[in-house]
Design a protein around this motif. Sequence first.
Motif, PDB file in Angstrom:
ATOM      1  N   LEU A  97       0.808  -1.216   0.000  1.00 25.43           N
ATOM      2  CA  LEU A  97       0.000   0.000   0.000  1.00 25.43           C
ATOM      3  C   LEU A  97       0.842   1.267   0.000  1.00 25.43           C
ATOM      4  N   SER A 154       1.802   2.851   2.628  1.00 26.76           N
ATOM      5  CA  SER A 154       1.514   3.720   3.761  1.00 26.76           C
ATOM      6  C   SER A 154       1.364   2.860   5.006  1.00 26.76           C
ATOM      7  N   ASP A 201      -1.003   3.755   7.441  1.00 23.58           N
ATOM      8  CA  ASP A 201      -2.206   4.315   8.028  1.00 23.58           C
ATOM      9  C   ASP A 201      -3.245   3.200   8.125  1.00 23.58           C
ATOM     10  N   ASP A 230      -6.105   3.009   5.616  1.00 20.33           N
ATOM     11  CA  ASP A 230      -5.882   2.554   4.242  1.00 20.33           C
ATOM     12  C   ASP A 230      -6.093   1.056   4.102  1.00 20.33           C
TER      13      ASP A 230
END
Lengths: 193, 106
Positions: free
Chosen positions: B93, B95, B97, B100
Amino acid sequence: MSGLDPAFLIVGALAIVTAVGMILAKNVVHSALFMVAHFGLTAVLYLLLSAPFLAAAQLIVYAGAIMVLVLFVVMLLGRQEALLDEPIVGQRWLALAALGVLGAALVRVAALGVPAAPEGGTAVVPPAFGSPAAMGDALYTQWVLPFEVVSLVLLVAMIGAVVIAHFQRRPRNEKAGNPAIAADATEIPSPRA
Amino acid sequence: MIPLAAVLPPAQPLMLAALLFTIGAAGVLLRRNIIIVLMSVELMLNAVNITLVAVSRAMLQLDGQVFVFFSLTIAAAEVAVGLALVVALHRSLGSSDVDDVSSLRG
């Protein structure tokens, strides 16, 4: 509630301060360092609660191995952004309200305490309580089967971690064979349509 | 062996553990960096371990400490797999977070 131990008060207050610092720190590395301090303070707490073997295990496993692993991953992933915006509106206030209820209930129940030792009388902790010898005796006689099972769990977790994080060197043209990331993804019928 | 421990009533370690558990839950609910969420889960596990050690001492039975020993090993396994997942997610991904990671929602 008499007899507040000053050593326990100091260690407990520092443990709370480091825990709060861990969840509030913007930098992930600072969070991890707060966590190392917190685990060290927990080891001191175990010493005060007459669990010297667990204090040593806590320092080696948590403050040593686990936090080094976390720091390795933080450095592997590189710089993290702070993520201070709120994508779900009102989520923080809801969470704070729920946390207030949870904390009040937990502290209220914990304040009831536990009954003293069932043998009665003022509980005097025997000097060998929680020592490595006593723990080893319990682990290798009464709890020997769970002890072996847990070693198997560690082996499975180790293999699983290697498999999950293993870097797959895919050939470049595999991208075209994967419909999810193909360039003409719009032709794939969406499940929501 | 440690004279301080003999005068400690069991309710205070339990209240401390309750507070630490709540702080850990706050980290899980309020933060969005997946590594901090993972560390907050560790904080909650640790608070429960403190409870077990305190009760074990109050009841003068070693079983609680043995349970903490097993909980420690399970936590180590959990962190290893969890961090492997974090690395794999970050790779796919880009990221870390938690918001997400919603592709399992359907």
